[in-house]
Design a protein around this motif. Structure first.
Motif, short mmCIF file in Angstrom:
data_model
loop_
_atom_site.label_atom_id
_atom_site.label_comp_id
_atom_site.label_asym_id
_atom_site.label_seq_id
_atom_site.Cartn_x
_atom_site.Cartn_y
_atom_site.Cartn_z
N LEU A 88 0.83 -1.20 0.00
CA LEU A 88 0.00 0.00 0.00
C LEU A 88 0.86 1.24 0.00
O LEU A 88 1.76 1.41 0.82
CB LEU A 88 -0.91 0.00 1.23
N LEU A 89 0.60 2.15 -0.94
CA LEU A 89 1.28 3.44 -1.00
C LEU A 89 0.41 4.56 -0.48
O LEU A 89 0.87 5.43 0.26
CB LEU A 89 1.70 3.74 -2.45
N ALA A 90 -0.86 4.58 -0.86
CA ALA A 90 -1.77 5.64 -0.41
C ALA A 90 -3.20 5.11 -0.49
O ALA A 90 -3.55 4.30 -1.37
CB ALA A 90 -1.63 6.89 -1.27
N THR A 91 -4.04 5.58 0.43
CA THR A 91 -5.43 5.17 0.47
C THR A 91 -6.28 6.30 1.00
O THR A 91 -5.81 7.14 1.77
CB THR A 91 -5.62 3.91 1.34
N SER A 92 -7.53 6.30 0.58
CA SER A 92 -8.48 7.30 1.07
C SER A 92 -9.34 6.76 2.18
O SER A 92 -10.18 7.49 2.72
CB SER A 92 -9.37 7.78 -0.09
#
Length: 494
Positions: A88-92
């Motif tokens: 995972l790099l980025a998540t909302s």
């Protein structure tokens, strides 16, 4: 008619609306879904391009997270960015961080990490909510850097589609309401003259003088029909008035000369020799016959021009009254007149019709009966059986007047109701109009008249009239009412 016209207008409008709105609703549903998918693809490609640029510049952790959150807020869904290994790099959404170990196994992310060049669109259920997912690879100079996974709740699409269907339904309802208002006005405009014609036709059919139908509105065809009806009604009223005037004038103009002729013939009797006395008697007889024929023709003319409505009359009381009236004349001819009276209730007949029927039948029976014979008057009540009651069949009353004369053959009985027809063996003095008048009066009352052979060899005249009382259960045809006792009213034989 107004209701049927309005129903036809509404049916046609509803059919047109269905043919237009249902395809429009399906087309919009498909286009809305395609628009949402296309927008999701564009967002995925935008995030993919931004992620590729961020990874290349080394600012992925700060700028990419802000970009992902902004994109998720704009589309109302979730955005996840992973690297080439699936990390995972980025998540909302925090849930994606918890599930970060399983992200690479997602079908959409797995296809994107394999370098699928096209965007993978799938519909999946997560946490009981249906989502539309779009996954795409993150590439830089042909080198795979990661993947973007974007999910959008399908509820948003469904709400938009349902909103459009609701708008279409409300629009259709509004159109139907407008069609109903306009159609009702048109139906009233077209139906009002027809109702006026119906009212005038009923007045004319019931024997009244139809008022002219004045029409300035309505379809041209109906206005022309009203004009033709007014001319027909006026001509018919003129003809009826002329016939009434003729009947009234003929009644006075013919009776007086016939009475004067009979008086002159009787005054000639003292001056006529014995050899010419027979011719004088025959002339007096023919004069009487001509007078009766004039009376019969005038009675039939009045019956045909009058359209009296049948009303309840007490047939038992009428028969008893006519029995008392005719009894002295029968006694003079040495013929017994017997009445079997019973409680049969009222019958439906035209006013004065039963009296004329009984008088004509008794007159015929008296002329045909030899001395020392009997003429019988009998009333019989017939009530439908229980099964027939479900069919609402009315009861009826039969009036039998039976003589013991020479009788008539079957062919003669079939022709007896024709005007001016007399049986070859009939006694002199008849006119041939009595039975015809009896039949017309019976038919005008809604009944039937027939002649049958009696057991004593004479004629049994049967007049069937509808009963004015509703049928009662428990009595079949030909049965009398409970407690009914017929009583014979005999006549003294002279």
């Amino acid at each position: 008619m107004t209701r049927r016209l309005l129903l036809s207008y509404l049916s046609l409008a509803a059919l047109v609306l269905l043919c237009l709105e249902v395809p429009l609703g399906f087309v919009y549903s498909r286009s809305e879904r395609e628009r949402v998918v296309s927008a999701a693809k564009d967002e995925a490609e935008s995030v993919s391009a931004y992620a590729s640029l961020s990874l290349s510049t080394g600012r992925a952790e700060r700028d990419l997270a802000r970009r992902v959150a902004h994109c998720a807020e704009r589309i109302g869904g979730k955005v996840v960015v992973v690297d080439a290994s699936g990390a995972l790099l980025a998540t909302s959404h925090p849930l994606a961080a918890i599930m970060s170990s399983n992200l690479a196994s997602r079908p959409g992310i797995a296809a994107a990490l394999r370098g699928t060049s096209t965007v993978d669109v799938r519909t999946s259920t997560i946490g009981g909510v249906e989502y539309l997912s779009v996954a795409g690879p993150v590439q830089r100079d042909g080198r795979l850097q990661g993947a973007v996974w974007l999910t959008l709740p399908t509820q948003t699409v469904h709400e938009r589609v349902h909103h459009v269907w609701l708008l279409l339904a409300l629009g259709g309802l509004g159109v139907l309401t407008a069609v109903a208002v306009v159609g009702f006005a048109i139906a009233c405009w077209a139906g009002r003259p027809i109702r006026e014609l119906e009212r005038a036709t009923h007045e004319l059919a019931e024997g009244g003088r139809a008022r002219p139908v004045t029409m300035t509105k309505g379809p041209p065809e109906v206005r022309r029909l009203a004009t033709a009806f007014n001319r027909t009604a006026a001509r018919l009223a003129h003809l009826l008035a002329a016939q009434r005037a003729f009947a009234g004038e003929a009644s006075h103009q013919l009776k007086t000369p016939l009475a004067a002729l009979r008086l002159r013939l009787e005054n000639l009797e003292p001056n006529v020799s014995d050899r010419g006395l027979g011719s004088l008697t025959a002339a007096v007889t023919e004069t009487d016959r001509l007078a009766r024929m004039v009376e019969g023709l005038l009675a039939m003319a009045r019956l045909e021009e009058d359209s009296a409505t049948p009303a309840p009359v007490d047939v038992g009381a009428i028969c008893a009254e006519r029995h008392r009236t005719w009894l002295p004349l029968f006694e003079r001819q040495r013929v017994s007149l017997v009445l079997f009276a019973g409680s049969v209730g009222p019958v439906l007949a035209v006013p004065g019709g039963v009296e004329q029927i009984v008088d004509n039948l008794l007159s015929n029976a008296l002329r045909a009966s030899p001395p020392d014979s009997t003429v019988t008057m009998e009333l019989r009540l017939h009530v439908p059986a229980r099964r027939a009651l479900r069919d609402a069949r009315p009861a009826w009353v039969d009036l039998h007047i039976t003589d013991e004369g020479p009788g008539m053959t079957a062919d003669q009985r079939a022709r007896a109701f024709d005007r001016f027809w007399r049986a070859p063996t009939a006694p002199k003095g008849g006119t041939g109009l009595g039975l015809s008048l009896v039949q017309r009066l019976t038919h005008a009352s809604g009944g039937e008249a027939s002649l049958r052979a009696s057991a004593a060899g004479g004629v049994d005249a049967v007049i069937r009239l509808p009963s004015a009382e509703p049928p009662r259960e428990g009595h079949g045809p030909g049965h009398d009412k409970p407690g009914q006792r017929k009583r014979a009213v005999p006549a003294l034989r002279a």
